[in-house]
Design a protein around this motif. Structure first.
Motif, mmCIF file in Angstrom:
data_model
loop_
_atom_site.group_PDB
_atom_site.id
_atom_site.type_symbol
_atom_site.label_atom_id
_atom_site.label_comp_id
_atom_site.label_asym_id
_atom_site.label_seq_id
_atom_site.Cartn_x
_atom_site.Cartn_y
_atom_site.Cartn_z
ATOM 1 N N ALA A 33 0.846 -1.184 0.000
ATOM 2 C CA ALA A 33 0.000 0.000 0.000
ATOM 3 C C ALA A 33 0.882 1.236 0.000
ATOM 4 O O ALA A 33 2.051 1.179 0.409
ATOM 5 C CB ALA A 33 -0.912 0.007 1.234
ATOM 6 N N SER A 38 -5.580 7.525 3.188
ATOM 7 C CA SER A 38 -6.622 6.780 3.890
ATOM 8 C C SER A 38 -7.703 6.378 2.903
ATOM 9 O O SER A 38 -7.677 6.754 1.730
ATOM 10 C CB SER A 38 -7.211 7.634 5.019
ATOM 11 O OG SER A 38 -7.756 8.834 4.500
ATOM 12 N N ALA A 74 -4.567 -0.663 -1.911
ATOM 13 C CA ALA A 74 -3.955 -1.678 -1.061
ATOM 14 C C ALA A 74 -4.092 -3.018 -1.775
ATOM 15 O O ALA A 74 -5.205 -3.456 -2.071
ATOM 16 C CB ALA A 74 -4.640 -1.732 0.302
ATOM 17 N N GLU A 119 -5.280 -5.774 9.300
ATOM 18 C CA GLU A 119 -4.860 -4.424 9.667
ATOM 19 C C GLU A 119 -4.122 -4.425 11.005
ATOM 20 O O GLU A 119 -3.149 -3.681 11.185
ATOM 21 C CB GLU A 119 -6.073 -3.496 9.732
ATOM 22 C CG GLU A 119 -6.675 -3.176 8.369
ATOM 23 C CD GLU A 119 -7.723 -2.082 8.459
ATOM 24 O OE1 GLU A 119 -7.480 -1.101 9.196
ATOM 25 O OE2 GLU A 119 -8.758 -2.202 7.791
ATOM 26 N N GLN A 124 0.810 -0.163 10.300
ATOM 27 C CA GLN A 124 0.866 0.994 9.392
ATOM 28 C C GLN A 124 -0.393 1.099 8.532
ATOM 29 O O GLN A 124 -0.637 2.132 7.895
ATOM 30 C CB GLN A 124 2.099 0.911 8.492
ATOM 31 C CG GLN A 124 3.427 0.919 9.243
ATOM 32 C CD GLN A 124 3.905 -0.477 9.602
ATOM 33 O OE1 GLN A 124 3.099 -1.412 9.724
ATOM 34 N NE2 GLN A 124 5.206 -0.634 9.763
ATOM 35 N N LEU A 125 -1.204 0.033 8.475
ATOM 36 C CA LEU A 125 -2.431 0.036 7.678
ATOM 37 C C LEU A 125 -3.682 0.243 8.512
ATOM 38 O O LEU A 125 -4.769 0.408 7.949
ATOM 39 C CB LEU A 125 -2.569 -1.292 6.925
ATOM 40 C CG LEU A 125 -1.749 -1.492 5.662
ATOM 41 C CD1 LEU A 125 -2.036 -2.862 5.078
ATOM 42 C CD2 LEU A 125 -2.055 -0.412 4.628
ATOM 43 N N ARG A 128 -6.862 2.381 7.594
ATOM 44 C CA ARG A 128 -6.630 3.058 6.318
ATOM 45 C C ARG A 128 -7.332 2.391 5.140
ATOM 46 O O ARG A 128 -7.333 2.944 4.040
ATOM 47 C CB ARG A 128 -5.120 3.127 6.037
ATOM 48 C CG ARG A 128 -4.335 3.953 7.056
ATOM 49 C CD ARG A 128 -2.851 3.924 6.724
ATOM 50 N NE ARG A 128 -2.630 4.474 5.387
ATOM 51 C CZ ARG A 128 -1.601 4.114 4.602
ATOM 52 N NH1 ARG A 128 -0.726 3.199 5.025
ATOM 53 N NH2 ARG A 128 -1.456 4.664 3.407
ATOM 54 N N LEU A 129 -7.904 1.214 5.324
ATOM 55 C CA LEU A 129 -8.511 0.484 4.218
ATOM 56 C C LEU A 129 -9.997 0.791 4.115
ATOM 57 O O LEU A 129 -10.702 0.881 5.117
ATOM 58 C CB LEU A 129 -8.315 -1.024 4.389
ATOM 59 C CG LEU A 129 -6.877 -1.523 4.535
ATOM 60 C CD1 LEU A 129 -6.869 -3.050 4.601
ATOM 61 C CD2 LEU A 129 -6.006 -1.026 3.401
#
Length: 313
Positions: A33, A38, A74, A119, A124-125, A128-129
């Protein structure tokens, strides 16, 4: 959403591991990603099969995964049970071997069931998905997997039962050199070794899909119909669908499975660029609207030496 002209730095983490009850080994995947941003839409990328050991796993398809991740998606790449990387772990007697066609589709639904866990495994994710913007992309056997998730029916050759493995959370898809219809279209070898291919029904594949084919992809080990076989998911499925035909393209579509892949018979960086550029434009248009897809088609048609052609229904 980043455009093709402004790639971002990419974060890739692998292996991200999910224990799955009943699966003979844990489900491992690579997640890539952009480092910032975001509400990232998700691409589930299903690998094909091939001569190389590691391309048919989470380690393959970097030309696609890197490009799309750098432009705002992502990308999640699982290692399916059919992967050559598991040949020393899984014997030929494991149920579903050698292609594990049913398990492949279930891998993707399992990932969507457990996005929160993924996640959490990749801090770090976290958060954000965009779980509401999910697509699936598959090459070759991965295209077969993707077609089932997009709504194609399949008859189990052992039980005779017609199965529906579609996942309604997947809103769009891209099929790259995917298998076509069964029956008389299959080669004798494919009918004997891959009987599940005989029972695919594209008439129920209603999810919006881009079908990408090479006009020189003979695939004689699988079909007696020549390159047109790979366009069946476009012609036999209901709309909305689009078809990108790449001139001179063979089964590797220029080399989508990895950088500098010796088994690619039609190595062509421009062709790979077309696959990932048009794929990006298609998914951006499906998820965000706008005219990216129409502009890409116009650019292709008006090029002095077109790499291919696009049609839609």
């Amino acid at each position: 959403m980043n455009t093709a002209a402004s790639p971002a730095p990419v974060l890739s983490v692998a292996p991200v591991t999910l224990p799955v009850p009943g699966r003979p080994v844990d489900l491992e995947m690579k997640v890539s990603a952009p480092v910032d941003g975001s509400d990232l839409p998700i691409i589930l990328l299903s690998h094909g099969q091939g001569f190389s050991t590691h391309l048919s796993s989470l380690h393959g398809y970097a030309p696609l995964a890197d490009y799309w991740a750098a432009r705002g998606f992502a990308v999640v790449q699982p290692t399916h049970l059919s992967s050559m990387t598991l040949s020393g772990v899984l014997g030929p007697d494991v149920p579903g071997a050698p292609m594990h066609w049913r398990s492949r589709a279930k891998d993707m639904s399992e990932i969507l069931d457990r996005l929160d866990a993924i996640e959490s495994s990749v801090p770090q994710l976290r958060g954000r998905l965009d779980h509401g913007k999910v697509s699936v992309v598959g090459h070759s056997m991965g295209g077969h997997t993707a077609s089932l998730l997009l709504g194609a029916g399949i008859k189990d050759p052992e039980s005779g039962e017609t199965l529906n493995l579609a996942d309604p959370r997947i809103k769009a898809g891209i099929l790259l050199a995917a298998p076509g219809r069964g029956g008389e279209a299959l080669s004798e070898w494919a009918a004997d070794n891959f009987p599940f291919m005989a029972g695919v029904d594209f008439s129920t594949m209603a999810t919006p899909t881009l079908v990408v084919v090479g006009d020189e992809d003979e695939s004689t080990h699988l079909t007696v119909r020549g390159p047109s076989w790979h366009a069946d998911p476009y012609h036999l499925a209901p709309g909305p669908k689009s078809l990108l035909t790449l001139f001179g393209g063979q089964h590797g579509l220029g080399g989508v499975s990895g950088y500098d892949v010796a088994e690619t018979t039609d190595e062509n960086p421009d062709r790979v660029s077309a696959v990932r550029k048009f794929g990006l434009a298609y998914l951006q248009s499906r998820f965000f609207g706008g005219s990216n897809w129409e502009a890409a088609g116009k650019e292709l048609a008006e090029a002095p030496r077109p790499l291919g052609r696009v049609e839609s229904k």
